[in-house]
Write a protein that holds these residues in place. Structure first.
Motif, PDB file in Angstrom:
ATOM      1  N   GLN A 236      -5.735  39.867 -33.384  1.00  0.00           N
ATOM      2  CA  GLN A 236      -4.285  39.420 -33.101  1.00  0.00           C
ATOM      3  C   GLN A 236      -3.378  39.626 -34.259  1.00  0.00           C
ATOM      4  O   GLN A 236      -2.310  39.256 -34.273  1.00  0.00           O
ATOM      5  N   ALA A 237      -3.606  40.416 -35.108  1.00  0.00           N
ATOM      6  CA  ALA A 237      -2.993  40.723 -36.451  1.00  0.00           C
ATOM      7  C   ALA A 237      -1.833  41.554 -35.843  1.00  0.00           C
ATOM      8  O   ALA A 237      -0.647  40.875 -36.320  1.00  0.00           O
ATOM      9  N   LEU A 238      -1.884  42.347 -35.026  1.00  0.00           N
ATOM     10  CA  LEU A 238      -0.749  43.247 -34.830  1.00  0.00           C
ATOM     11  C   LEU A 238       0.425  42.313 -33.669  1.00  0.00           C
ATOM     12  O   LEU A 238       1.600  42.306 -33.873  1.00  0.00           O
ATOM     13  N   PRO A 239      -0.456  41.984 -32.754  1.00  0.00           N
ATOM     14  CA  PRO A 239       0.620  41.505 -31.486  1.00  0.00           C
ATOM     15  C   PRO A 239       1.122  39.826 -32.046  1.00  0.00           C
ATOM     16  O   PRO A 239       2.213  39.718 -31.485  1.00  0.00           O
ATOM     17  N   GLN A 240       0.461  39.191 -32.895  1.00  0.00           N
ATOM     18  CA  GLN A 240       0.804  37.879 -33.153  1.00  0.00           C
ATOM     19  C   GLN A 240       1.481  37.874 -34.400  1.00  0.00           C
ATOM     20  O   GLN A 240       2.464  37.028 -34.936  1.00  0.00           O
ATOM     21  N   GLY A 241       0.945  38.577 -35.304  1.00  0.00           N
ATOM     22  CA  GLY A 241       1.369  38.727 -36.886  1.00  0.00           C
ATOM     23  C   GLY A 241       2.362  39.537 -37.310  1.00  0.00           C
ATOM     24  O   GLY A 241       3.009  39.661 -37.997  1.00  0.00           O
ATOM     25  N   GLY A 242       2.414  40.677 -36.147  1.00  0.00           N
ATOM     26  CA  GLY A 242       3.628  41.938 -36.345  1.00  0.00           C
ATOM     27  C   GLY A 242       3.093  42.969 -37.630  1.00  0.00           C
ATOM     28  O   GLY A 242       3.986  43.316 -38.152  1.00  0.00           O
TER      29      GLY A 242
END
Length: 942
Positions: A735-741
């Motif tokens: 989820q780091a990339l989809p939610q945290g960008g």
């Protein structure tokens, strides 16, 4: 402009004004007063603009936990907002002429506006947890306001007692709020108020009611918590007029009125709330008669009138609720005026002792007339506002239907006795001060105050007269809206007519007026020479009981604990900390066990093993060298840290490795500077007898160290042998990339997923740095430490030339590299913490070459500004998401294409990371400069 924006502006304006007031010059009276008057008047205008319009504004905070920032404006909130802002404006105008030019005016107005903002936030809170937060903030700011003249011991004691009692009551309130939210299933105020039947039927109702009542009674100075209010009279009179008429002490009765639909209607409510108010009602009025200090008399009368409001709220009667709200407004007007009169008398004569004051009418006739009208309103004289609410109280005393018939029959007589006492102390205030022979021996010649100093009192007296003669036209619509916001469709019919005929309440009022006059005549000679005593009551004072309890708990019991556990040596204290940590860690392990994962062990690489052997040797060497050579111990400790850093590199944790390396550099330098603060080393002489005596202690320390290390090793082993699906790591990786960008998972966790934790951590770091600075600037290293660590010989200028040139050349390169780490941190190893440490190392290098003074002044290093900028940047990033209707600290990522630079990755979390960077730099630089300056002073002193 929409109502939501007006409500938001009303909440934000006082805090912005407080921040601006703090930035002005300390003694700029006119500028500070103008700013404060503009802010308070602006709040009053915003309140008027919101009249008659129920408004609700919500900002997501922690929606998953049911905690949101909610502001709601209804009739009750509007009434209190009008009191807080309107009387606040008058107090600010009055303070301009009361405060001395030598007083730190900027601090006064900043604290007053901040307190006003917290008061508005409490009455507008739509979430109970939010209400408790601002409730405690009012306790803290009132502590600072009461202790404003901190060189006065009475002000310090009064501020301390007020803080302990009201903030302690706030903790009980928080417990009651948690129970209430658990029963209702929500902390949202609308949900709680709609769940009255469910709350009263729950088994936890009585405990919740008791906790909430303690919070309310402590704030409103009800018996037995009343003693803090008279002691708070050491505050400046504008503070007393504001806190004790319209704001601080009104919060308790506000809370009881606000929660009336959810909690009232039971015998428990009547016993807890009504009985406390009844005792306070009579005791405060009786004690007020015998006070010789003008503000002391007004303080006890305030306690009594708050008891009246509490009694009315505790009667379980809707008409009594109407009377309570009516008296809240009446009391605020005449009591604010009377406090201002007391301040004028003190300001113009130099004393507040009633026994020294008489015959002032001939010197200040206008002030005396204003005091006469407001005191008559306090006594309940017809055609004044106090008379109307007093008659409503008498009517409710006759109609009460409580669980004890004897008390029901006695309440009208108690009400008349209260009326008699009220008239007696009101007569003493007027006759003892303004009539009689001219005063003699006053510190100053009395005269009328400045015209604009009287203006707030004239407006308040006009309000007493208008409401007393035209209640239905002036106060009726406000009272109707406030009652309707609490009772809704169940609001009762009532009349605000001035004349109801010769009714029983009217006869009770006449009896109180006549009886009070006779009582004052009978006691006049005694009071003229008497002391601050109440001869018919036992000599038990709540303040003395409080001081006795405080001394017993904080001194005697604490001294026993200190004698049993404490020592001047640091090692035993650290030992207790480690033991407590071991117990806390083992407790859940013993109950739930510690299971191992199913992953097989990997083969140990010889190179990796050598790294750990070297690190372990450094750790053991540091422990051994600590007794012989502290510098060698610090160097070896750094070697152990480098071993941990290489471990992170070996396992592919580049972020952690970089952070660990920089932390080692910074802490090593700071520890080297801190060596000068350690006491002189005792030369170690080994003997067999000494070794045998030290064996038990060393064995104990070894077992504690082994247990701690083994426990951490077991925990790490249990985590690292678990497959990835069983670990929380997979969630963050996915989820780091989809939610945290961002692709740097560690940085995304710090600034996004666990942003609240990081915000708290950087705040703690800033507090620790400021605390270290405050401690070190007051003390010097001990003389034996200076001798044990003498200053190094000063090198020749030509020997320093090359290092200075190299460091000056390296400084901008390191600063550029720090900026590079900061910008790339969201996707690649780096981030605000690492970048801050990198720039701190640059400052350390400059300090090592140039010294502390050059580093601080030539580089314009202002650590406090760095710390403030870091906190503000982090908070602004979190609050910025509210403008886009997202929860606090919700991040957003944008990609912008720019010429030459190409596509830029711009996450909003970068601003949060910038705050982390700024605070780390400021905290490190502050500690560095504090240690460096003290070391320099120590060398000069030695």
């Amino acid at each position: 402009m929409s109502s939501e924006w007006l409500l938001g502006a009303l909440l934000a304006l006082p805090f912005l004004g407080a921040a601006l007031a703090a930035l002005l010059r300390p003694n700029a009276r006119n500028a500070e007063a103008t700013l404060a008057a503009g802010v308070t008047l602006g709040c009053f205008v915003l309140t008027l603009a919101l009249y008659g319009t129920p408004v609700r504004m919500g900002l997501a905070w922690l929606p998953d936990y049911g905690l949101d920032f909610v502001a709601r404006m209804d009739g009750l909130a509007w009434m209190f907002c009008a009191l807080v802002s309107g009387i606040g404006f008058l107090v600010v105008l009055y303070a301009r002429y009361y405060m001395s030019p030598q007083d730190p005016i900027a601090r006064f107005y900043s604290l007053l506006l901040g307190f006003m903002g917290c008061m508005l936030a409490v009455v507008l809170s739509g979430n109970l947890v939010q209400l408790v937060f601002f409730w405690e903030a009012t306790s803290l700011l009132s502590f600072l306001l009461i202790g404003y003249w901190h060189r006065n011991s009475a002000a310090r004691d009064g501020a301390r007692n007020a803080l302990v009692v009201t903030a302690g009551g706030g903790l009980f309130l928080f417990g009651g709020v948690l129970l209430l939210g658990h029963i209702a299933g929500s902390y949202d105020l609308d949900v709680v108020l709609a769940s009255g039947d469910r709350i009263r039927a729950d088994a936890a109702y009585v405990p919740a009611l008791a906790l909430l009542a303690i919070g309310a009674l402590t704030k409103s100075a009800q018996f037995p918590f009343h003693f803090w209010l008279p002691q708070a009279m050491a505050a400046p009179t504008p503070v007393s007029a504001y806190l004790h008429s319209a704001t601080m002490v009104k919060l308790g009765v506000f809370l009881l009125a606000r929660l009336w639909p959810a909690l009232a209607g039971t015998d428990a409510w009547m016993w807890i709330v009504g009985s406390a108010g009844l005792v306070t009602l009579v005791f405060g009025a009786y004690a007020a008669i015998f006070q010789n200090d003008l503000k002391g008399l007004l303080a006890y009368s305030t306690i009594s009138h708050l008891g009246l409001v509490t009694v009315l709220l505790g009667l379980n009667s809707r008409l009594a609720l109407v009377a309570a709200l009516f008296h809240v407004m009446n009391h605020a007007t005449f009591k604010a005026c009377l406090f201002m009169v007391a301040g004028v008398i003190d300001h113009e004569t130099g004393t507040r002792d009633i026994r020294r004051l008489n015959g002032l009418y001939r010197f200040m006739p206008v002030t005396a007339t204003l005091a006469l009208v407001s005191a008559a309103a306090m006594a309940g004289v017809p055609l004044l506002n106090g008379f109307l609410s007093k008659e409503m109280f008498f009517a409710e005393a006759l109609a009460v239907e409580g669980p004890v018939p004897l008390l029901n029959r006695a309440l009208p007589y108690v009400a008349v006795a209260w009326g008699i006492f009220s008239v007696a102390y009101s007569l003493r205030f007027i006759h003892g001060v303004f009539f009689g022979p001219p005063p003699e021996g006053l510190p100053r010649e009395p005269h009328e105050p400045a015209r604009w100093m009287r203006f707030p009192m004239e407006l308040l007296v006009a309000a007493c007269l208008l409401v007393g003669m035209l209640p239905a036209l002036t106060i009726g619509p406000i009272l109707d809206a406030a009652v309707a916001s609490i009772l809704g469709a169940d609001a009762p019919e009532y009349s605000l007519a001035v004349w109801h005929g010769f009714t029983t309440p009217m006869m009770m009022s006449l009896a109180a007026l006549g009886g009070g006059a006779l009582l004052y005549v009978a006691l006049k000679n005694y009071l003229a020479r008497g002391r601050d005593t109440t001869p018919l009551l036992p000599a038990v004072e709540g303040g003395r009981v409080f001081d006795l309890v405080l001394v017993t708990v904080s001194w005697r019991w604490a001294r026993v604990v200190l004698q049993a556990l404490a020592t001047r040596r640091l090692q035993p204290q650290l030992r207790w900390v480690i033991v407590a940590a071991l117990i806390a860690a083992c407790w859940p392990t013993l109950h739930r066990g510690l299971g191992w994962g199913s992953l097989p062990l990997t083969r140990i690489d010889p190179a990796f093993l050598l790294i750990w052997i070297a690190a372990a040797a450094c750790a053991l060497g540091a422990a051994w060298q600590a007794k012989f050579h502290r510098l060698a111990a610090i160097v070896l400790m750094g070697g152990a840290g480098v071993g941990v850093c290489l471990t992170f590199v070996w396992l592919g944790a580049a972020d952690l490795a970089l952070t660990q390396l920089l932390v080692e550099v910074v802490t090593t330098v700071l520890l080297l500077l801190g060596l000068r603060w350690l006491p002189k080393r005792v030369p170690f002489a080994w003997t067999r007898a000494g070794a045998l005596r030290a064996l038990p202690r060393r064995s104990r320390d070894f077992l504690l160290a082994a247990a701690s290390g083994a426990g951490l090793a077991a925990l790490a082993y249990g985590v690292m042998t678990r497959p990835l699906p069983e670990s929380v790591s997979r969630f963050f990786l996915e989820q780091a990339l989809p939610q945290g960008g961002g692709t740097n998972v560690v940085n995304v966790i710090i600034v996004d997923f666990r942003g609240f934790d990081t915000l708290g951590e950087i705040a703690v770091l800033g507090v620790v740095a400021i605390t270290v600075y405050a401690i070190l600037r007051r003390f010097r290293p001990p003389i034996e430490s200076v001798r044990d660590h003498p200053a190094p010989p000063r090198p020749h200028a030509e020997d320093l030339l090359l290092p200075k040139v190299l460091i000056r050349f390296a400084f901008p390169l390191i600063a550029l590299f720090s900026a590079h780490l900061l910008v790339r941190g969201h996707n690649l190893p780096g981030g605000g913490f690492v970048a801050g440490l990198t720039l701190s190392i640059a400052f350390i290098l400059v300090y090592m070459a140039e010294g502390a003074q050059w580093t601080e002044h030539r580089l314009a290093l202002r650590p406090f500004r760095w710390i403030a900028l870091g906190i503000l940047s982090a908070l602004a990033t979190g609050a910025g998401s509210w403008f886009f209707a997202h929860a606090f600290l919700t991040s957003h990522t944008a990609h912008v294409a720019l010429p030459l630079l190409g596509e830029l990755h711009l996450p909003s979390a970068f601003l949060f990371d910038l705050g982390v960077f700024s605070l780390v730099v400021g905290a490190t630089a502050l500690i560095l400069l504090a240690l460096a300056h003290q070391s320099t002073r120590a060398h000069r002193w030695s």
